[in-house]
Design an enzyme around this catalytic site. Structure first.
Site, PDB file in Angstrom:
ATOM      1  N   SER A  78      -9.626  52.762  30.980  1.00  0.00           N
ATOM      2  CA  SER A  78      -8.309  52.402  31.498  1.00  0.00           C
ATOM      3  C   SER A  78      -7.267  53.329  30.893  1.00  0.00           C
ATOM      4  O   SER A  78      -7.386  53.733  29.730  1.00  0.00           O
ATOM      5  CB  SER A  78      -7.997  50.946  31.150  1.00  0.00           C
ATOM      6  OG  SER A  78      -6.623  50.653  31.309  1.00  0.00           O
ATOM      7  N   LYS A 103     -10.980  48.353  27.374  1.00  0.00           N
ATOM      8  CA  LYS A 103     -11.665  48.050  28.627  1.00  0.00           C
ATOM      9  C   LYS A 103     -12.738  49.074  28.977  1.00  0.00           C
ATOM     10  O   LYS A 103     -12.571  50.275  28.763  1.00  0.00           O
ATOM     11  CB  LYS A 103     -10.661  47.984  29.786  1.00  0.00           C
ATOM     12  CG  LYS A 103      -9.734  46.790  29.740  1.00  0.00           C
ATOM     13  CD  LYS A 103      -8.872  46.749  30.990  1.00  0.00           C
ATOM     14  CE  LYS A 103      -9.704  46.431  32.206  1.00  0.00           C
ATOM     15  NZ  LYS A 103      -8.904  46.424  33.445  1.00  0.00           N
ATOM     16  N   ARG A 120     -23.419  59.998  81.266  1.00  0.00           N
ATOM     17  CA  ARG A 120     -22.811  60.772  80.186  1.00  0.00           C
ATOM     18  C   ARG A 120     -21.498  60.120  79.810  1.00  0.00           C
ATOM     19  O   ARG A 120     -20.630  59.927  80.650  1.00  0.00           O
ATOM     20  CB  ARG A 120     -22.539  62.226  80.586  1.00  0.00           C
ATOM     21  CG  ARG A 120     -21.835  63.080  79.541  1.00  0.00           C
ATOM     22  CD  ARG A 120     -22.793  63.670  78.516  1.00  0.00           C
ATOM     23  NE  ARG A 120     -23.519  64.786  79.115  1.00  0.00           N
ATOM     24  CZ  ARG A 120     -24.792  64.683  79.522  1.00  0.00           C
ATOM     25  NH1 ARG A 120     -25.446  63.548  79.400  1.00  0.00           N
ATOM     26  NH2 ARG A 120     -25.399  65.708  80.064  1.00  0.00           N
ATOM     27  N   ASN A 130     -14.317  49.508  32.529  1.00  0.00           N
ATOM     28  CA  ASN A 130     -14.276  48.995  33.896  1.00  0.00           C
ATOM     29  C   ASN A 130     -15.608  49.212  34.608  1.00  0.00           C
ATOM     30  O   ASN A 130     -16.192  50.297  34.527  1.00  0.00           O
ATOM     31  CB  ASN A 130     -13.161  49.673  34.688  1.00  0.00           C
ATOM     32  CG  ASN A 130     -11.783  49.304  34.171  1.00  0.00           C
ATOM     33  OD1 ASN A 130     -11.544  48.152  33.805  1.00  0.00           O
ATOM     34  ND2 ASN A 130     -10.888  50.267  34.110  1.00  0.00           N
TER      35      ASN A 130
END
Length: 460
Positions: A274, A280, A313, A282
């Site tokens: 972070s 942290k 087509r 993540n």
């Protein structure tokens, strides 16, 4: 700035993988066109449609040529498809009498669709191999942690004990079904497209079916039962397979992200940092799996709109395929890459799993206790007593076992209290039922599918 994250130098490494992305770059698209034109010329020579020396000249030029996409850009914007200007350019490169035999009898969609199938075939090979690596790793996890008890969670709440091995086997089981599906899909979906301008093969002078078969042999593809210029179910079948794979990997990522939360901490994952919070880690890979799964589900819905094509087509539906299909395949390649990284960096915390099992004061054993009491009394009465004990434990914060004994004593069931082996009954490991056998069944499926796959590869 890129128009999509898949094309971005900044975000691309997060949502695509280099090997899959290379198959959708202009260079690979044009190489596939050249390979199809070379194979078509050789197939036509084998069946007597064009001279052998002309076919050899066309094949040599195709093998030695690299076309700059910018040369074809204006013509593609004008014609809505790159093949007309591509064929014009190739004829100039071939030169001489052989030039008139380039692309003979084919239509633009034959080359573009067959080139697409060649690239999808390569993508399937890449992704099938990656899927096998994931399955092999999950099989090891399932076997290693078959007896490691943890809390099963339903509706985001602790439900009853399970084992991490069974959880891993559950992730494995879905992926094995995808491997089984792809074995069945490939011969049906990896087909040449050679139908000519109106789907009748009329330009080949009565040799159209022979040319089609020879082209399929040249490219190691199947022959479809009929023209598929505007029958796009096979493309959708393949896209659906990739979307199913992404869905299963997204479920895996979602589970891992929840298990890795600080408050749960039953696994730890490799992750990213972070900019503001140094504490942290993540769960980037797990989150990305969820995002890719949701994206492919939406893209598949868009791709299904391409099934609506006019007569022999289509225009709009065909273009829509070019927008949606590559993103599904690219997302799948990225999902497999993230999954392998997650598995390689996954750490399982069995001590934390046991701590979480006991964090509710034994309430997670309520189902097991209800069944145990039902051996001594009416099942409805047993369920009622257990429910009462659960409410008592939740309200007072007391240990569930103590609350249960108190409820039984209050109901004059002291004899039952004495008959129950409480230590065994309150041990989560004693309530896993046939979990080990369920794991064995899935591992046996893994082994048998591997043997079948190896046998199939040896035959081809």
């Amino acid at each position: 700035m890129s128009g999509t994250a898949f094309d971005s130098a900044l975000f691309g490494p997060l949502v695509s993988d280099p090997a899959t992305k290379a198959l959708f770059e202009d260079k690979a698209v044009l190489r596939a066109f050249l390979d199809v034109e070379a194979a078509l010329a050789r197939a036509e020579a084998q069946t007597g449609v064009i001279p052998a020396d002309a076919a050899e000249r066309i094949a040599q030029v195709c093998a030695a040529t690299e076309i700059d996409p910018a040369v074809l850009a204006e013509g593609t914007a004008r014609d809505g498809v790159p093949i007309p200007v591509f064929v014009h350019h190739l004829r100039e490169l071939v030169g001489g009498d052989a030039a008139e035999y380039v692309h003979l009898g084919a239509t633009s969609q034959d080359i573009l669709d067959t080139g697409l199938i060649l690239r999808l075939d390569k993508a399937l090979k890449l992704h099938e191999a990656a899927l096998w690596r994931v399955c092999d790793r999950l099989a090891v996890l399932a076997d290693t942690y078959r007896l490691a008890p943890m809390a099963a969670r339903t509706r985001m709440q602790q439900a009853a004990p399970t084992s991490f091995g069974l959880k891993a086997a559950g992730w494995l089981s879905g992926l094995l079904r995808h491997l089984d599906r792809v074995r069945e899909l490939k011969p049906r979906c990896l087909c040449v497209s050679l139908s000519g301008a109106a789907g009748t093969l009329s330009a080949f002078g009565g040799k159209g079916l022979a040319v089609e078969a020879a082209l399929a042999r040249q490219l190691d593809l199947s022959v479809a039962s009929g023209p598929w210029h505007t029958q796009r179910d096979t493309v959708l079948d393949l896209a659906n397979w990739w979307t199913l794979v992404c869905g299963s990997l997204g479920k895996f990522g979602l589970d891992l992200g929840l298990l890795a939360q600080n408050e749960v901490a039953e696994v730890s994952l490799p992750g990213g940092g972070s900019s503001a919070l140094p504490n942290k880690v993540n769960p980037v890979g797990a989150e990305t799996l969820v995002a890719l799964s949701r994206h492919t589900a939406g893209a598949l819905g868009t791709l299904h709109q391409a099934a609506l094509q006019e007569h022999e087509r289509g225009g709009a539906g065909w273009t829509l395929e070019w927008l949606a299909l590559p993103q599904i395949v690219l997302a799948s390649g990225a999902a497999l890459t993230h999954t392998e990284r997650l598995l390689n960096g996954l750490a399982v915390n069995t001590d934390r799993m046991r701590e979480n099992l006991s964090s509710g004061g034994g309430l997670i054993m309520a189902e097991a206790l209800s069944f145990a009491l039902a051996r001594h009394m009416d099942r409805t009465d047993a369920a009622h007593l257990v429910k009462t004990a659960c409410q008592d434990a939740a309200q007072t914060g007391h240990d569930f076992k103590c609350c249960m004994i108190r409820v039984l004593d209050a109901g004059h069931h002291g004899d039952i209290v004495r008959q129950i082996d409480w230590d065994t009954l309150m041990d989560p490991a004693s309530t896993l039922g046939p979990a080990a056998r369920l794991i064995d069944r899935i591992l046996e499926s893994h082994e048998s599918l591997r043997e079948a796959s190896s046998h199939s590869e040896s035959q081809t």
